[in-house]
Write a protein that holds these residues in place. Sequence first.
Motif, PDB file in Angstrom:
ATOM      1  N   GLY A  41       0.779  -1.229   0.000  1.00 16.14           N
ATOM      2  CA  GLY A  41       0.000   0.000   0.000  1.00 16.14           C
ATOM      3  C   GLY A  41       0.809   1.277   0.000  1.00 16.14           C
ATOM      4  O   GLY A  41       0.250   2.375   0.115  1.00 16.14           O
ATOM      5  N   LYS A  42       2.136   1.153  -0.149  1.00 17.82           N
ATOM      6  CA  LYS A  42       2.996   2.327  -0.143  1.00 17.82           C
ATOM      7  C   LYS A  42       3.841   2.376  -1.419  1.00 17.82           C
ATOM      8  O   LYS A  42       3.980   1.373  -2.111  1.00 17.82           O
ATOM      9  N   GLY A  43       4.407   3.532  -1.676  1.00 21.13           N
ATOM     10  CA  GLY A  43       5.276   3.685  -2.827  1.00 21.13           C
ATOM     11  C   GLY A  43       6.667   3.158  -2.567  1.00 21.13           C
ATOM     12  O   GLY A  43       7.020   2.854  -1.415  1.00 21.13           O
ATOM     13  N   PRO A  44       7.484   3.046  -3.602  1.00 24.19           N
ATOM     14  CA  PRO A  44       8.860   2.584  -3.433  1.00 24.19           C
ATOM     15  C   PRO A  44       9.655   3.539  -2.555  1.00 24.19           C
ATOM     16  O   PRO A  44       9.436   4.759  -2.583  1.00 24.19           O
ATOM     17  N   GLU A  45      10.566   2.975  -1.788  1.00 25.48           N
ATOM     18  CA  GLU A  45      11.407   3.748  -0.887  1.00 25.48           C
ATOM     19  C   GLU A  45      12.864   3.365  -1.117  1.00 25.48           C
ATOM     20  O   GLU A  45      13.194   2.176  -1.085  1.00 25.48           O
ATOM     21  N   TRP A  46      13.707   4.340  -1.326  1.00 23.00           N
ATOM     22  CA  TRP A  46      15.152   4.088  -1.404  1.00 23.00           C
ATOM     23  C   TRP A  46      15.657   3.737  -0.011  1.00 23.00           C
ATOM     24  O   TRP A  46      15.357   4.435   0.960  1.00 23.00           O
ATOM     25  N   VAL A  47      16.447   2.679   0.086  1.00 25.92           N
ATOM     26  CA  VAL A  47      16.952   2.212   1.374  1.00 25.92           C
ATOM     27  C   VAL A  47      18.435   2.514   1.530  1.00 25.92           C
ATOM     28  O   VAL A  47      18.873   3.028   2.565  1.00 25.92           O
ATOM     29  N   SER A  48      19.212   2.186   0.485  1.00 23.79           N
ATOM     30  CA  SER A  48      20.665   2.312   0.604  1.00 23.79           C
ATOM     31  C   SER A  48      21.288   2.308  -0.781  1.00 23.79           C
ATOM     32  O   SER A  48      20.712   1.756  -1.727  1.00 23.79           O
ATOM     33  N   GLY A  49      22.471   2.921  -0.884  1.00 24.13           N
ATOM     34  CA  GLY A  49      23.193   2.937  -2.140  1.00 24.13           C
ATOM     35  C   GLY A  49      24.673   2.735  -1.920  1.00 24.13           C
ATOM     36  O   GLY A  49      25.198   2.982  -0.824  1.00 24.13           O
ATOM     37  N   ILE A  50      25.350   2.292  -2.970  1.00 23.54           N
ATOM     38  CA  ILE A  50      26.784   2.066  -2.908  1.00 23.54           C
ATOM     39  C   ILE A  50      27.382   2.426  -4.257  1.00 23.54           C
ATOM     40  O   ILE A  50      26.783   2.159  -5.302  1.00 23.54           O
ATOM     41  N   ASN A  51      28.573   3.042  -4.232  1.00 27.79           N
ATOM     42  CA  ASN A  51      29.172   3.405  -5.513  1.00 27.79           C
ATOM     43  C   ASN A  51      29.827   2.175  -6.147  1.00 27.79           C
ATOM     44  O   ASN A  51      29.901   1.095  -5.554  1.00 27.79           O
ATOM     45  N   SER A  52      30.287   2.367  -7.363  1.00 29.48           N
ATOM     46  CA  SER A  52      30.731   1.214  -8.152  1.00 29.48           C
ATOM     47  C   SER A  52      31.884   0.456  -7.507  1.00 29.48           C
ATOM     48  O   SER A  52      31.944  -0.774  -7.581  1.00 29.48           O
ATOM     49  N   GLY A  53      32.785   1.189  -6.863  1.00 30.74           N
ATOM     50  CA  GLY A  53      33.934   0.548  -6.243  1.00 30.74           C
ATOM     51  C   GLY A  53      33.689   0.056  -4.833  1.00 30.74           C
ATOM     52  O   GLY A  53      34.513  -0.673  -4.274  1.00 30.74           O
ATOM     53  N   GLY A  54      32.586   0.464  -4.251  1.00 28.72           N
ATOM     54  CA  GLY A  54      32.248   0.032  -2.899  1.00 28.72           C
ATOM     55  C   GLY A  54      32.764   0.944  -1.796  1.00 28.72           C
ATOM     56  O   GLY A  54      32.533   0.670  -0.620  1.00 28.72           O
ATOM     57  N   SER A  55      33.435   2.025  -2.169  1.00 31.89           N
ATOM     58  CA  SER A  55      34.025   2.893  -1.153  1.00 31.89           C
ATOM     59  C   SER A  55      33.036   3.885  -0.560  1.00 31.89           C
ATOM     60  O   SER A  55      33.275   4.443   0.517  1.00 31.89           O
ATOM     61  N   GLY A  56      31.947   4.113  -1.238  1.00 32.08           N
ATOM     62  CA  GLY A  56      30.946   5.059  -0.757  1.00 32.08           C
ATOM     63  C   GLY A  56      29.623   4.370  -0.531  1.00 32.08           C
ATOM     64  O   GLY A  56      29.103   3.708  -1.430  1.00 32.08           O
TER      65      GLY A  56
END
Length: 113
Positions: A41-56
């Motif tokens: 019943g809710k919209g999508p929610e961003w939870v977490s992100g990571i950059n391509s190399g994994g450092s961020g």
Amino acid sequence: VQLVESGGGMVRPGGSLRLSCEASGFNFSSYDMNWRRQAPGKGPEWVSGINSGGSGTYYADSVKGRFTISRDNAKNTLYLQMENLKPEDTALYYCHRPAGHYRGPGTQVTVSS
């Protein structure tokens, strides 16, 4: 591009789960990746992100300090370690490649006593 999640399930409040997302069909190590979720019943929610190399790594305030995103570029796999789960974390979790807006079918996480 194919993204396939696994690792979901039903846990009690305070429990832990580790989600995985296996990627194929593209050069995984070149792309930033996200975890997103959608509760009933809710919209999508961003939870977490990571950059391509994994450092961020980046987190929504609602999961900061409880979830940890990581990746293994040699295995073309994205992870989400979830600790101290709460009922409000119940949702369909899916990995998402922002470039091109690709996503997997998702894996269900249910937190209930």
